[in-house]
Design an enzyme around this catalytic site. Structure first.
Site, PDB file in Angstrom:
ATOM      1  N   ARG A  19       0.859  -1.190   0.000  1.00  0.00           N
ATOM      2  CA  ARG A  19       0.000   0.000   0.000  1.00  0.00           C
ATOM      3  C   ARG A  19       0.892   1.236   0.000  1.00  0.00           C
ATOM      4  NH1 ARG A  19      -2.931   0.692   5.026  1.00  0.00           N
ATOM      5  NH2 ARG A  19      -1.526   2.433   5.313  1.00  0.00           N
ATOM      6  N   GLU A  26       4.673   7.112   2.605  1.00  0.00           N
ATOM      7  CA  GLU A  26       5.498   5.916   2.776  1.00  0.00           C
ATOM      8  C   GLU A  26       4.952   4.789   1.923  1.00  0.00           C
ATOM      9  OE1 GLU A  26       5.126   3.450   6.148  1.00  0.00           O
ATOM     10  OE2 GLU A  26       3.020   3.881   6.445  1.00  0.00           O
ATOM     11  N   ASN A  66       4.170   0.873   2.143  1.00  0.00           N
ATOM     12  CA  ASN A  66       4.028  -0.229   3.103  1.00  0.00           C
ATOM     13  C   ASN A  66       4.200  -1.564   2.396  1.00  0.00           C
ATOM     14  OD1 ASN A  66       3.097   1.046   5.754  1.00  0.00           O
ATOM     15  ND2 ASN A  66       1.739   1.991   4.253  1.00  0.00           N
ATOM     16  N   SER A 116      -2.904  -2.678   5.710  1.00  0.00           N
ATOM     17  CA  SER A 116      -4.244  -3.016   6.211  1.00  0.00           C
ATOM     18  C   SER A 116      -5.354  -2.208   5.555  1.00  0.00           C
ATOM     19  CB  SER A 116      -4.281  -2.825   7.725  1.00  0.00           C
ATOM     20  OG  SER A 116      -4.006  -1.482   8.037  1.00  0.00           O
ATOM     21  N   LYS A 125      11.636   3.023   6.314  1.00  0.00           N
ATOM     22  CA  LYS A 125      11.765   4.454   6.020  1.00  0.00           C
ATOM     23  C   LYS A 125      13.188   4.796   5.588  1.00  0.00           C
ATOM     24  CE  LYS A 125       7.648   4.782   8.118  1.00  0.00           C
ATOM     25  NZ  LYS A 125       6.919   3.571   8.534  1.00  0.00           N
ATOM     26  N   LYS A 164      11.359  10.198  11.625  1.00  0.00           N
ATOM     27  CA  LYS A 164      10.751   8.868  11.616  1.00  0.00           C
ATOM     28  C   LYS A 164      11.736   7.766  11.974  1.00  0.00           C
ATOM     29  CE  LYS A 164       7.419   9.882   7.970  1.00  0.00           C
ATOM     30  NZ  LYS A 164       6.747   9.329   6.787  1.00  0.00           N
ATOM     31  N   GLU A 201       6.349   0.730  12.151  1.00  0.00           N
ATOM     32  CA  GLU A 201       5.096   0.725  11.397  1.00  0.00           C
ATOM     33  C   GLU A 201       3.924   0.810  12.350  1.00  0.00           C
ATOM     34  OE1 GLU A 201       4.906   0.741   8.120  1.00  0.00           O
ATOM     35  OE2 GLU A 201       7.064   0.483   7.868  1.00  0.00           O
ATOM     36  N   GLY A 202       2.783   1.199  11.820  1.00  0.00           N
ATOM     37  CA  GLY A 202       1.543   1.115  12.590  1.00  0.00           C
ATOM     38  C   GLY A 202       1.096   2.427  13.204  1.00  0.00           C
ATOM     39  N   ARG A 204      -7.808   7.545   4.573  1.00  0.00           N
ATOM     40  CA  ARG A 204      -7.977   7.743   6.014  1.00  0.00           C
ATOM     41  C   ARG A 204      -7.981   9.238   6.272  1.00  0.00           C
ATOM     42  NH1 ARG A 204      -2.891   4.603   7.807  1.00  0.00           N
ATOM     43  NH2 ARG A 204      -2.328   5.436   5.780  1.00  0.00           N
TER      44      ARG A 204
END
Ligand code: ADP
Ligand code: MG
Ligand code: MG
Length: 482
Positions: free
Chosen positions: A122, A150, A152, A157, A314, A372, A376-377, A458
């Protein structure tokens, strides 16, 4: 409380009626999440009541660059020297990345047992406002630029829940008397595309008896997002068995046979789809690391393999932004320019003269940057005073190497209603992050599959630094294209 989102103007009474309908529709149609880790209870996933605007050329740019991005990242993952060089300073100071790197080394020493790599990616973007002095209202598309946040490469998800959220927004628009065309609200089925990719991996493994593993955590709240993908697998082939297992299961009951085939509870494994294993706390003991290693050493098709996880860091993103780096992997200048057009400023913070310059920039104007770590998350980045504080404590220490510095994006601000427990239901200033899903299957020699398979969005309260829906910052949204 009158709404002006998307030109909708409703009395509060009607708005609250629509909220109630939307909530029950979301529950009825599986836009749900566990209310706490390990709980049996499901609640609505956080969502926006209406879709948020995205200019057609912006979404088109994000989607049309996906296959080229996936191809680039696949090549990066296959370039050992590039990975090693990019990550060498991180590994020294970051025990988690060092742990992932050690698995990669063991895989290399043992010899690659499965040439095919399967990625469910993603690629995330924000719509940067070029002129920071005006950041409100509907804007012309050329006032915005698409900037990558970024890429992923593990446990990407919300493909599952996103497939339902567009339909929820069609309902809420309709209830407000708002018409929309297929162009404005296009069909969007990431879960079906991800399922197709996993099934394609299963076919390529070529044993009809072998299973697909969803590698999950017992503490997962986002179970239904994963289940939606599983259900889309059954739509396409009900004869395939999907089993949900953990790293601990593989530690205790996983094994390799003499040909390095992977078994769990006597079942041969074709594909391991990992929705766990991307942060340090998901490996609380050596047992979880050993479970991961067993999987990686096998001939099962890993989604992702350990190289893909490293490629998605990253640090690698920052190294790719250096002059000539993308160009090394991408065949044509046109393609390289297309990808680069979405890059924000990215800077190494490594101890040394180049990193010192970046530290200086960050200290002088921390509000213009994001720091950063390799995590992740959501919820891990440093902003503003956190940057200043970190630098005052670690300015001349190797701890810097664990982070990268990124230009801060100031996204276009719109208004919407966020439906999320603990957040007042009022018209709010919000900003959005667009994600594009892609599936890639290939070896270091061949590309077998490479397709873009949908988008997601999002949205969070403007002024919230972090993203992440499960992490509690953002809600699920849909682009309304104009
Ligand atoms: P993670 O892998 O934890 O999701 P991200 O790089 O996506 O890490 O950062 C988390 C969140 O921080 C993003 O969802 C976004 O909201 C915000 N963010 C990240 N980079 C930037 C940036 N350059 N400018 C503004 N916000 C950013
Ligand atoms: Mg991420
Ligand atoms: Mg992110």
């Amino acid at each position: 409380m009158a709404s002006s989102v998307q030109g909708i103007d409703l009395p509060e009474k009607r708005l609250l009626e629509i909220l109630e309908i939307a909530n029950d529709w979301a529950l009825s149609n599986g836009i749900i999440i566990k209310d706490s880790p390990g709980s049996a209870k499901a609640v609505c996933a956080p969502y926006s009541l209406f879709p948020s605007l995205v200019p057609a050329p912006i979404l088109a740019q994000a989607k049309s660059s996906m296959t080229e991005f996936s191809r680039l990242m696949h090549k990066v993952a296959n370039d050992h020297a590039f990975l090693a060089d990019s990550l060498k300073n991180v590994i020294e100071v970051d025990p988690f990345i060092k742990g992932i790197w050690r698995i990669y080394q063991k895989v290399r020493e043992a010899g690659i047992k499965q040439p095919l790599m399967l990625g469910v990616f993603r690629n995330d973007f924000m719509m940067n406002f070029k002129d920071k002095s005006i950041s409100n209202g509907v804007v012309k598309p050329d006032q915005l630029e698409l900037k990558q946040i970024e890429f992923n490469s593990i446990a990407s998800s919300f493909g599952g829940l996103t497939q339902q959220i567009g339909n929820l927004h069609k309902l809420t628009l309709g209830l407000c008397g708002k018409k929309y065309s297929d162009k404005e609200m296009p069909e969007n089925k990431p879960a079906s595309g991800i399922a197709k990719g996993l099934l394609r991996g299963w076919e390529l493994y070529n044993n009809p008896q072998a299973v697909i593993i969803f590698l999950v955590s017992d503490n997962e709240r986002n179970v239904f997002d994963q289940r939606w993908i599983e259900f889309r697998i059954y739509d396409q082939n009900p004869n395939v068995r999907v089993l949900r297992r953990t790293f601990l299961d593989f530690h205790h009951r996983g094994s390799l046979d003499s040909e390095n085939k992977l078994f769990i509870d006597e079942e041969e494994v074709a594909v391991v789809y990992m929705r766990d294993g991307y942060t340090a706390d998901q490996y609380p003991s050596e047992k979880e690391w050993n479970g991961r290693l067993t999987i990686e050493l096998s001939s099962a098709i890993k989604c992702p393999c350990v190289q893909y996880q490293l490629m998605g860091s990253k640090k690698v993103q920052q190294e790719l932004a250096k002059p000539g780096a993308v160009e090394k992997f991408v065949a044509s200048k046109n393609s390289a320019d297309m990808l680069r057009a979405t890059f924000a400023g990215l800077y190494s913070l490594d101890l040394g003269p180049e990193g010192d310059e970046a530290v200086e920039m960050a200290v002088n104007s921390p509000e213009k940057f994001v720091m950063k770590p390799q995590r992740e998350g959501g919820g891990n980045n440093l902003y503003n005073t956190e940057i200043a504080k970190f630098m005052s404590e670690h300015k001349n220490s190797k701890e810097r190497n664990a982070y990268i510095l990124m230009e801060r994006i100031f996204p276009w601000q719109q208004q919407n209603y966020l439906v999320k427990s603990g957040v007042p239901f009022v018209l709010s200033d919000v900003v959005s992050e667009i994600g594009v899903y892609g599936v890639y299957i290939g070896s270091d020699q061949n590309e077998v599959e490479n397709f873009e398979c949908g988008h997601m969005m999002r949205t969070k309260m403007s002024g919230t630094d972090e993203g992440g829906v499960v992490a509690g910052f953002a809600v699920l949204d849909t682009p309304l294209i104009y």
